[in-house]
Enzyme design. Structure first.
Site, PDB file in Angstrom:
ATOM      1  N   SER A  55       8.383   4.160  -0.819  1.00 34.90           N
ATOM      2  CA  SER A  55       7.064   3.409  -1.245  1.00 34.90           C
ATOM      3  C   SER A  55       6.999   3.484  -2.615  1.00 34.90           C
ATOM      4  O   SER A  55       6.711   2.527  -3.331  1.00 34.90           O
ATOM      5  CB  SER A  55       5.855   3.680  -0.391  1.00 34.90           C
ATOM      6  N   THR A  65       0.813  -1.018  -0.092  1.00 28.18           N
ATOM      7  CA  THR A  65       0.055   0.049  -0.114  1.00 28.18           C
ATOM      8  C   THR A  65       0.834   1.151   0.046  1.00 28.18           C
ATOM      9  O   THR A  65       1.985   1.365   0.762  1.00 28.18           O
ATOM     10  CB  THR A  65      -1.037   0.090   1.198  1.00 28.18           C
ATOM     11  N   GLU A  66       0.247   2.016  -0.644  1.00 29.61           N
ATOM     12  CA  GLU A  66       1.343   3.400  -1.177  1.00 29.61           C
ATOM     13  C   GLU A  66       1.756   4.086   0.333  1.00 29.61           C
ATOM     14  O   GLU A  66       3.003   4.833   0.312  1.00 29.61           O
ATOM     15  CB  GLU A  66       0.429   4.418  -1.966  1.00 29.61           C
ATOM     16  N   ASN A  67       0.985   4.118   1.316  1.00 29.84           N
ATOM     17  CA  ASN A  67       1.331   4.879   2.630  1.00 29.84           C
ATOM     18  C   ASN A  67       2.357   4.058   3.227  1.00 29.84           C
ATOM     19  O   ASN A  67       2.531   4.447   4.476  1.00 29.84           O
ATOM     20  CB  ASN A  67       0.031   5.195   3.297  1.00 29.84           C
TER      21      ASN A  67
END
Lengths: 235, 228
Positions: free
Chosen positions: B92, B50-52
């Site tokens: 990320s 997940t990007e975060n």
């Protein structure tokens, strides 16, 4: 050396109107709510704010926008469960928006902290978000030139900090926080736990203290999501 | 024309999950694409990004068990699997842009025959929001799209040229629709039909597709279990 501040109010007291302020967090995760609320109490205006989002509900960044402190927002995703604070002001032209793809936003901040004035990325090539930007080809592929982002101040939330400013973060609350520590002239961090020097194993320091100017302990910090569930408003 | 026999979102997600290899690093877009995780093929272990800043997350926690420092890109609470890792946003997106992610799965407003994707904005109205979509489509090794084959009013979503603002140029590699599985031949800028619903004729499929469908060898039957 001791970078500790006695209170969140003292930590943000010198942020002037017109400043550029990075605010860490991704949605509510890692958002320094107590520092933001202290800044609302202090009340500077005409700020440029850099954050991934544009606030949710009526606390934190959304409350800052409602308090008419923000002239411009630089972000990737100005939407949330309750984005009204930003949406209303954006649609009638009271707040400016610079929309930046999320990875480009992160890298621009990293570049700002690392002394790299510009870089090339494949992201946004051929889209409206690359309009007006220089394009160059490397090994046969086109890339868009993006510039660094720097700020006068960064407001950051970390889990543990020591008097030197060494920081660790909690779970996914790390996100933009370590990058923003690097990219601001003055980095102000709220830590949930301020510990003596030596208590944080140097092997696990995420942000070394050189990137941190002020620390203030906020034990049991508020979570934006829970404040919104309780329909909280600030002030 | 209308086609009565179509796959629902669960079935499209199931079909996409069949193409995810054991050990693949996968990013699922917010909403519809998140369903793909539910249909992970038994015996395979994809690692979700997940990007975060999380690799190796699992299911949503039970209600009341949420920790709001532990969320996904859709700001929903998640749990961790053994072997998970945290990292900052620059790292990320280095995973994404640097070509380390095996597949990104996204929704679409339109996909063009050359692989152009429009999925972030309909027009000039409202508040624009892009998130990480433009990074994902320019970095992952495979960029897969899940979509209904046509819009609610029956217009093709697979087109010769996107009319909505682009998310990325020539980036989509495969499209899973409610009627078919279609690859994008980015070298020649054309759709290549791989699978279609067995009850659907080539002519009927072409009639609801806004650019020519080419074939290379046999077109397989798109067979999916009953899911709702």
């Amino acid at each position: 050396m001791n970078k500790q501040c006695a209170s969140v109010a003292k930590a943000v007291a010198d942020i002037p109107s017109g400043a550029t302020v990075m605010i860490g967090g991704f949605g509510g995760s890692g958002a320094p709510i107590e520092l933001i609320h202290a800044l609302i109490d202090a009340g500077p205006t005409n700020l440029t704010v850099i954050n991934n989002n544009a606030g949710n509900g009526h606390v934190g960044l959304a409350a800052m926008i409602e308090a008419k402190m923000v002239a411009k927002l630089i972000c990737s995703f100005p939407k949330s469960k309750d984005p009204r604070a930003f949406t209303e002001r954006y649609l009638d032209g009271r707040i400016a928006l610079e929309l930046v793809p999320q990875g480009t936003l992160a890298e621009r901040i990293r570049a700002g902290g690392a002394g790299i004035p510009a870089f090339y990325t494949p992201t946004a090539y051929g889209t409206e978000l690359a309009e007006g930007k220089a394009v160059a080809e490397f090994d046969g592929k086109p890339y868009v030139q993006e510039r660094w982002l720097k700020a006068d101040y960064a407001l950051v939330k970390a889990e543990r900090g020591d008097p030197y400013g060494n920081l660790t973060f909690r779970l996914a609350a790390r996100n933009f926080n370590p990058l923003m520590c690097m990219a601001a002239r003055t980095t102000i961090v709220q830590v949930s736990q301020l510990v003596p020097a030596g208590d944080i194993d140097p092997e696990i320091v995420v942000t070394p203290g050189i990137f941190v100017d002020r620390l203030v302990e906020v034990t049991d910090p508020a979570q934006e999501e829970l404040l919104n569930e309780a329909e909280a408003r600030y002030p | 024309m209308s086609i009565s026999d179509t796959l629902n979102q669960e079935q499209i997600a199931w079909r996409a999950a069949q193409d995810i290899a054991d050990g693949a690093y996968v990013n699922l877009g917010i909403g519809f694409p998140e369903k793909v995780a539910q249909y992970t093929v038994e015996g395979r272990e994809p690692i979700f990004h997940t990007e975060n800043g999380v690799l190796g997350f699992g299911r949503a926690p039970a209600r009341g068990e949420e920790d709001w420092d532990l969320i996904n890109a859709g700001k929903k609470a998640i749990t961790l699997k053994p072997g998970a890792a945290f990292f900052d946003h620059a790292t990320s997106f280095a995973m994404i842009r640097g070509g380390h992610l095996d597949v990104a799965i996204l929704g679409a407003l339109q996909v063009a025959a050359n692989g152009d994707l429009a999925n972030w904005r309909v027009g000039d109205k409202g508040v624009p929001a892009v998130g990480g979509a433009m990074d994902l489509v320019n970095g992952a090794k495979r960029v897969a799209v899940l979509t209904d084959h046509v819009t609610r009013d029956g217009q093709p979503k697979l087109v010769s040229k996107c009319s909505f603002p682009l998310t990325g140029v020539a980036c989509v590699t495969r499209i899973y629709t409610s009627l078919a599985v279609i690859d994008v031949d980015r070298d020649q800028g054309r759709f290549v039909l791989r699978e279609k619903l067995p009850t659907l004729s080539m002519e009927a499929l072409q009639a609801v597709t806004g650019a020519p469908l080419f074939t290379e060898g046999d077109v397989a039957d798109l067979i999916v279990p009953e899911l709702s």
